[in-house]
Design a protein around this motif. Structure first.
Motif, PDB file in Angstrom:
ATOM      1  N   ALA A   1       1.956  -3.540   3.022  1.00  0.00           N
ATOM      2  CA  ALA A   1       2.940  -3.241   1.921  1.00  0.00           C
ATOM      3  C   ALA A   1       4.106  -4.273   1.882  1.00  0.00           C
ATOM      4  O   ALA A   1       4.485  -4.383   0.549  1.00  0.00           O
ATOM      5  CB  ALA A   1       3.414  -1.610   2.247  1.00  0.00           C
ATOM      6  N   VAL A   2       4.658  -4.700   2.980  1.00  0.00           N
ATOM      7  CA  VAL A   2       5.791  -5.478   2.786  1.00  0.00           C
ATOM      8  C   VAL A   2       5.324  -6.941   2.358  1.00  0.00           C
ATOM      9  O   VAL A   2       6.141  -7.378   1.365  1.00  0.00           O
ATOM     10  CB  VAL A   2       6.558  -5.705   4.278  1.00  0.00           C
ATOM     11  N   ASN A   3       4.268  -7.238   2.791  1.00  0.00           N
ATOM     12  CA  ASN A   3       3.655  -8.443   2.297  1.00  0.00           C
ATOM     13  C   ASN A   3       3.649  -8.501   0.459  1.00  0.00           C
ATOM     14  O   ASN A   3       3.871  -9.407  -0.084  1.00  0.00           O
ATOM     15  CB  ASN A   3       2.372  -8.963   2.955  1.00  0.00           C
ATOM     16  N   GLU A   4       2.796  -7.445   0.076  1.00  0.00           N
ATOM     17  CA  GLU A   4       2.669  -7.393  -1.188  1.00  0.00           C
ATOM     18  C   GLU A   4       4.052  -7.076  -2.011  1.00  0.00           C
ATOM     19  O   GLU A   4       4.222  -7.580  -3.088  1.00  0.00           O
ATOM     20  CB  GLU A   4       1.824  -5.884  -1.484  1.00  0.00           C
ATOM     21  N   LEU A   5       4.708  -6.374  -1.230  1.00  0.00           N
ATOM     22  CA  LEU A   5       6.160  -6.189  -2.190  1.00  0.00           C
ATOM     23  C   LEU A   5       6.987  -7.647  -2.221  1.00  0.00           C
ATOM     24  O   LEU A   5       7.603  -7.860  -3.353  1.00  0.00           O
ATOM     25  CB  LEU A   5       6.917  -5.018  -1.338  1.00  0.00           C
ATOM     26  N   CYS A   6       6.790  -8.461  -1.062  1.00  0.00           N
ATOM     27  CA  CYS A   6       7.564  -9.634  -1.250  1.00  0.00           C
ATOM     28  C   CYS A   6       6.910 -10.594  -2.136  1.00  0.00           C
ATOM     29  O   CYS A   6       7.644 -11.399  -2.813  1.00  0.00           O
ATOM     30  CB  CYS A   6       7.579 -10.213   0.179  1.00  0.00           C
ATOM     31  N   VAL A   7       5.487 -10.566  -2.340  1.00  0.00           N
ATOM     32  CA  VAL A   7       4.870 -11.534  -3.212  1.00  0.00           C
ATOM     33  C   VAL A   7       5.345 -11.079  -4.858  1.00  0.00           C
ATOM     34  O   VAL A   7       5.446 -11.921  -5.527  1.00  0.00           O
ATOM     35  CB  VAL A   7       3.409 -11.264  -3.057  1.00  0.00           C
ATOM     36  N   ARG A   8       5.350  -9.612  -4.893  1.00  0.00           N
ATOM     37  CA  ARG A   8       5.853  -9.315  -6.375  1.00  0.00           C
ATOM     38  C   ARG A   8       7.228  -9.656  -6.663  1.00  0.00           C
ATOM     39  O   ARG A   8       7.607 -10.040  -7.833  1.00  0.00           O
ATOM     40  CB  ARG A   8       5.808  -7.833  -6.316  1.00  0.00           C
ATOM     41  N   LEU A   9       8.212  -9.549  -5.674  1.00  0.00           N
ATOM     42  CA  LEU A   9       9.492  -9.897  -5.946  1.00  0.00           C
ATOM     43  C   LEU A   9       9.893 -11.363  -5.539  1.00  0.00           C
ATOM     44  O   LEU A   9      10.839 -12.050  -6.505  1.00  0.00           O
ATOM     45  CB  LEU A   9      10.492  -9.176  -4.612  1.00  0.00           C
ATOM     46  N   PHE A  10       9.316 -12.285  -4.932  1.00  0.00           N
ATOM     47  CA  PHE A  10       9.621 -13.678  -4.711  1.00  0.00           C
ATOM     48  C   PHE A  10       8.422 -14.674  -5.061  1.00  0.00           C
ATOM     49  O   PHE A  10       8.729 -15.877  -5.069  1.00  0.00           O
ATOM     50  CB  PHE A  10      10.120 -13.606  -3.187  1.00  0.00           C
ATOM     51  N   GLY A  11       7.243 -14.112  -5.265  1.00  0.00           N
ATOM     52  CA  GLY A  11       6.371 -15.172  -5.645  1.00  0.00           C
ATOM     53  C   GLY A  11       5.599 -15.754  -4.400  1.00  0.00           C
ATOM     54  O   GLY A  11       5.860 -15.035  -3.224  1.00  0.00           O
ATOM     55  N   LEU A  12       4.761 -16.597  -4.526  1.00  0.00           N
ATOM     56  CA  LEU A  12       3.928 -17.141  -3.373  1.00  0.00           C
ATOM     57  C   LEU A  12       4.335 -18.487  -2.942  1.00  0.00           C
ATOM     58  O   LEU A  12       3.889 -19.195  -1.991  1.00  0.00           O
ATOM     59  CB  LEU A  12       2.278 -17.240  -4.041  1.00  0.00           C
ATOM     60  N   GLY A  13       5.540 -19.131  -3.477  1.00  0.00           N
ATOM     61  CA  GLY A  13       6.015 -20.144  -3.003  1.00  0.00           C
ATOM     62  C   GLY A  13       6.486 -20.413  -1.457  1.00  0.00           C
ATOM     63  O   GLY A  13       6.376 -21.391  -0.943  1.00  0.00           O
ATOM     64  N   PHE A  14       6.863 -19.431  -0.934  1.00  0.00           N
ATOM     65  CA  PHE A  14       7.149 -19.315   0.620  1.00  0.00           C
ATOM     66  C   PHE A  14       6.743 -18.010   1.294  1.00  0.00           C
ATOM     67  O   PHE A  14       6.840 -16.787   0.465  1.00  0.00           O
ATOM     68  CB  PHE A  14       8.772 -19.475   0.672  1.00  0.00           C
ATOM     69  N   PRO A  15       6.103 -18.125   2.262  1.00  0.00           N
ATOM     70  CA  PRO A  15       5.603 -16.778   2.908  1.00  0.00           C
ATOM     71  C   PRO A  15       6.840 -15.757   3.495  1.00  0.00           C
ATOM     72  O   PRO A  15       6.988 -15.704   4.471  1.00  0.00           O
ATOM     73  CB  PRO A  15       4.621 -17.094   3.889  1.00  0.00           C
TER      74      PRO A  15
END
Length: 124
Positions: free
Chosen positions: A19-33
């Motif tokens: 869930a944290v990973n998905e939220l971060c991808v939505r908020l910040f994109g895939l440029g940095f993990p």
């Protein structure tokens, strides 16, 4: 019963990590993990809080420790266990072992991943 506690805690931790990973991808994109970055930091912080509390305030019941520290945090991130192990070695005065553990774990982990990718690419 201990394995069941670890199993349930691990499932909750892994779901939380996803869930944290998905939220971060939505908020910040895939440029940095950023998701993995935040998970490793927060997992280590929580492990430190629990380990410190147990060290200074007394032992917790073994089932609780297994559920939270092994299960929940283990499912959320194994980096927290890695961090605790490294600091424990350092605090015991085994600085060389701590350094070897950190450098060896990171370097050999990356080498292992690269080797695994190479094997799969070779046979694909």
């Amino acid at each position: 019963m201990n394995y069941l506690l670890i199993f349930v805690g691990g499932g909750i931790g892994a779901s939380l990590r996803h869930a944290v990973n998905e939220l971060c991808v939505r908020l910040f994109g895939l440029g940095f993990p950023i998701g993995t970055f935040l998970i490793n930091i927060t997992g280590s912080l929580v492990m430190g809080l629990i380990a410190g509390y147990l060290a200074f305030k007394g032992a917790a019941a073994q089932p609780w420790r297994l559920f939270v520290m092994v299960g929940l945090l283990g499912g959320y991130t194994t980096f927290s266990s890695f961090s605790l192990d490294a600091v424990t070695l350092y605090e015991r005065g085994a600085w060389g072992a701590a350094l070897g553990y950190v450098v060896g774990s990171v370097a050999l982990g990356i080498i292992g991943l690269v080797a695994g990718l190479a094997v799969v690419r070779h046979f694909s």
